[in-house]
Scaffold this active site. Structure first.
Site, PDB file in Angstrom:
ATOM      1  N   ASP A 214       0.842  -1.196   0.000  1.00 14.57           N
ATOM      2  CA  ASP A 214       0.000   0.000   0.000  1.00 14.57           C
ATOM      3  C   ASP A 214       0.881   1.253   0.000  1.00 14.57           C
ATOM      4  OD1 ASP A 214      -2.679   1.256   0.427  1.00 14.57           O
ATOM      5  OD2 ASP A 214      -1.783   1.890   2.319  1.00 14.57           O
ATOM      6  N   GLU A 270       1.662  -0.003  -4.792  1.00 13.29           N
ATOM      7  CA  GLU A 270       0.627   0.973  -5.132  1.00 13.29           C
ATOM      8  C   GLU A 270       1.255   2.358  -5.035  1.00 13.29           C
ATOM      9  OE1 GLU A 270      -3.257   3.316  -3.834  1.00 13.29           O
ATOM     10  OE2 GLU A 270      -1.587   2.861  -2.532  1.00 13.29           O
TER      11      GLU A 270
HETATM   12  C1  NOJ Z   1      -4.616   2.994  -0.698  1.00 17.14           C
HETATM   13  C2  NOJ Z   1      -5.680   1.966  -0.453  1.00 17.14           C
HETATM   14  O1  NOJ Z   1      -5.973   1.288  -1.659  1.00 17.14           O
HETATM   15  C3  NOJ Z   1      -6.856   2.700   0.136  1.00 17.14           C
HETATM   16  O2  NOJ Z   1      -8.016   1.881   0.188  1.00 17.14           O
HETATM   17  C4  NOJ Z   1      -6.462   3.227   1.496  1.00 17.14           C
HETATM   18  O3  NOJ Z   1      -7.515   3.979   2.040  1.00 17.14           O
HETATM   19  C5  NOJ Z   1      -5.213   4.118   1.397  1.00 17.14           C
HETATM   20  N1  NOJ Z   1      -4.195   3.544   0.562  1.00 17.14           N
HETATM   21  C6  NOJ Z   1      -4.632   4.359   2.769  1.00 17.14           C
HETATM   22  O4  NOJ Z   1      -4.037   3.188   3.266  1.00 17.14           O
END
Ligand code: NOJ
Ligand code: CA
Length: 578
Positions: A214, A270
């Site tokens: 993440d 991500e």
């Molecule tokens: C990206 C995640 O995909 C999302 O769902 C989340 O709220 C944020 N990062 C914070 O962790």
């Protein structure tokens, strides 16, 4: 044999030199996938019940949304224990059983790991709150205010408030990129890096196959925290000071050395706000950081950059530009992951397609699109059925996700803006559109639950559900299965070059995917109207109507192979060129 080698053994059939490129990933948003015990919340045993459905899709990896213990204010992106399964989702035994069942079917299991922040309920943060001398204080980022009662700088969080929250007790502020209950960890502290490496090790040692990391590019901040002049921007202003920050590559390399390199691992980072050279640095294999970066830009095509809650119309030329950058201009050895929908965005059939007049056809066209692009495809649960946005949401009570609720609260309750206007915006773009329960059948609980679902089920379950589509050879589901098979059988669709043609066409999106061995031509009508297409003569010369592998309308094949045809709305054609 060690667990490490066991895992390697059972996944052998999937291991190739480029497995991260060859993966086809199915995102399971666990909470909404399948509820095995009637409490209205999806769980691990629920996934086990659907294991054959997942295997029949043909995907090679499953990415599970966060399953760690959490107060669920951001549904698991707020962790309180990186080694414990949330009791709502099941037990460690359930997890082990699921992992084995996936491996038995040759499918990898990719966990979500959230290394940038914890929940404020995490024991580390609770200790940190005890004061500046506590050994855990430095696990987080603390600064004094500006002396005039203001936070240390003017950055905003992704929820639109200040990125700093005052701790009354000590008079210091802590930093949060996301919500105030998600304090950022201090990655400059070697102990934090070690804790996170150990947590990842724990899951890999069990045989898990990798991570979706993440917010992978925000771990290292400019710790001088200068003010930003990006003040027009409402959410995440100042992000250029912490995205792709000063030590990020060093920290990812360290994780790779310590953890990833010791297992047959698959890592997807991500990351938003990345340019070509960033992605090259993150993913060029010799740099040993991550396998791929998930490309977010396409799913943000409708966002106003200054305020993500305001929409702007999208254009096919913009989508083509985005894809050209990431699929053609990126260094050959670097790699991205691609998705159209995930749990953070609206469902793309409702945005890039037309879920009113051409739902099935546009969902199919998008299936062909996603499965023929260069980059590891990620498919969100329900996308394979053509599930749509939740147009039935009509009050703020329908919304469960924190970003939308925070926006509504700030605008309406704090700033006194018109509730109707703000509600309209929030209903259009909230993240719950992609989080409504999976539509397995048309029963009251959609086959998802026998209880009261945690989030409302889309009433269109009576037309859109897996049971109905299972036996219909022309369903969206069966097209996804065919497209996934086609991609797996033909390496050119994964590894081949991406060469757009007809770039100036307003409605037709066409491209070639080629290796030395094979060439493919993909022609898609991205429009809700019938559209004339004229293929370039060199492409036409290589085309024969017999070579269409997948097509929406056989009656057009003759015309198309002669070079010119009128294509129905959302038509799709995949040709193997001679
Ligand atoms: C990206 C995640 O995909 C999302 O769902 C989340 O709220 C944020 N990062 C914070 O962790
Ligand atoms: Ca349950």
């Amino acid at each position: 044999m060690s667990k490490q080698l066991d895992a390697a053994q059972s996944m052998k059939q999937l291991q190739t030199d480029m497995h991260w490129k060859e993966n086809i990933v199915y995102e399971i948003y666990v909470r909404s996938f399948n509820d095995s015990n009637g409490d209205g919340i999806g769980d691990l045993r629920g996934i086990l019940e659907k294991i054959d459905y997942i295997a029949d899709l043909g995907v090679t990896a499953v990415w599970l949304s966060p399953i760690f213990d959490s107060p669920n204010r951001d549904y698991g992106y707020d962790v309180i224990d990186y080694r414990k399964v949330h009791p709502e989702y099941g037990t460690m035994e359930d997890f082990d059983e699921l992992l084995q069942a996936l491996h038995d079917r040759g499918i990898r299991l990719v966990m979500e790991i959230v290394p940038n922040h914890t929940s404020s309920d995490h024991p580390w943060f609770q200790e940190a709150l005890k004061g500046p001398d506590n050994p855990y204080r430095d696990y987080y980022i603390w600064r004094a205010g500006d002396g005039n009662g203001n936070p240390p700088n003017n950055w905003t969080s992704f929820l639109g408030d200040s990125a700093w929250k005052l701790d009354e007790e000590s008079g210091e502020y802590y930093f949060h990129t996301y919500a105030a209950h998600q304090p950022d960890l201090n990655w400059d502290n070697p102990k934090v890096r070690e804790e996170m490496a150990n947590a990842m090790d724990f899951w890999l040692e069990k045989g898990t196959d990798g991570f979706r990391v993440d917010t992978a590019n925000v771990l290292s901040k400019d710790m001088s925290f200068p003010d930003t002049d990006d003040t027009e921007r409402l959410q995440g202003s100042g992000e250029h000071f912490y995205k792709n920050g000063p030590h990020i590559h060093e920290y990812l390399r360290e994780l790779n050395d310590r953890v990833f390199s010791r297992y047959p691992v698959f890592t997807m980072g991500e990351s938003s706000q990345v340019e070509l050279e960033d992605v090259e640095k993150y993913t060029l294999p010799e740099r040993r950081e991550l396998d791929l970066i998930l490309m977010i830009e396409a799913s943000k095509i409708c966002d106003d950059p200054q305020d993500m809650w305001q929409s702007k119309p999208w254009k096919l030329s913009h989508l083509k530009d985005i894809m050209r950058k990431w699929l053609k201009d990126l260094h050959d050895e670097a790699w991205i992951g691609l998705y159209l929908s995930n749990h953070d965005h609206v469902r793309m059939v409702s945005y890039l397609g037309d879920d009113v007049n051409h739902r099935e056809q546009s969902a199919k066209m998008l299936a062909v699109f996603l499965m023929t692009l260069r980059g590891t495809p990620n498919l969100l649960q329900g996308e394979e059925l053509g599930m749509t946005n939740a147009h039935f949401f009509n009050t703020i009570e329908d919304i469960k996700e924190q970003q939308a609720l925070a926006y509504y609260n700030q605008r309406v309750n704090e700033q006194g803006e018109d509730p109707e206007t703000i509600l309209r915006r929030v209903l259009k773009k909230n993240r719950d559109h992609s989080r409504t329960p999976m539509q397995w059948n048309d029963e009251a609980g959609a086959g998802f639950t026998t209880g009261k679902p945690w989030q409302r089920i889309n009433p269109n379950k009576s037309e859109i559900n897996a049971a109905e589509q299972e036996n219909d050879p022309h369903s969206v589901l069966n097209l996804y299965r065919r497209m996934i098979r086609l991609r797996r059988d033909h390496p050119a669709l994964t590894l081949g070059t991406y060469e757009p043609i007809l770039d100036d066409h307003e409605h037709i999106y066409a491209y070639l995917r080629e290796t030395d061995e094979e060439s493919w031509l993909i022609v898609l009508n991205f429009s809700r109207t019938a559209t004339q297409v004229e293929l370039p003569s060199d492409v036409r010369a290589r085309l024969s109507d017999a070579d269409c592998a997948i097509c929406s309308d056989e009656s057009k094949l003759k015309d198309l192979s002669r070079g010119s045809a009128e294509l129905a709305p959302y038509a799709y054609f995949v040709f193997k060129l001679g």
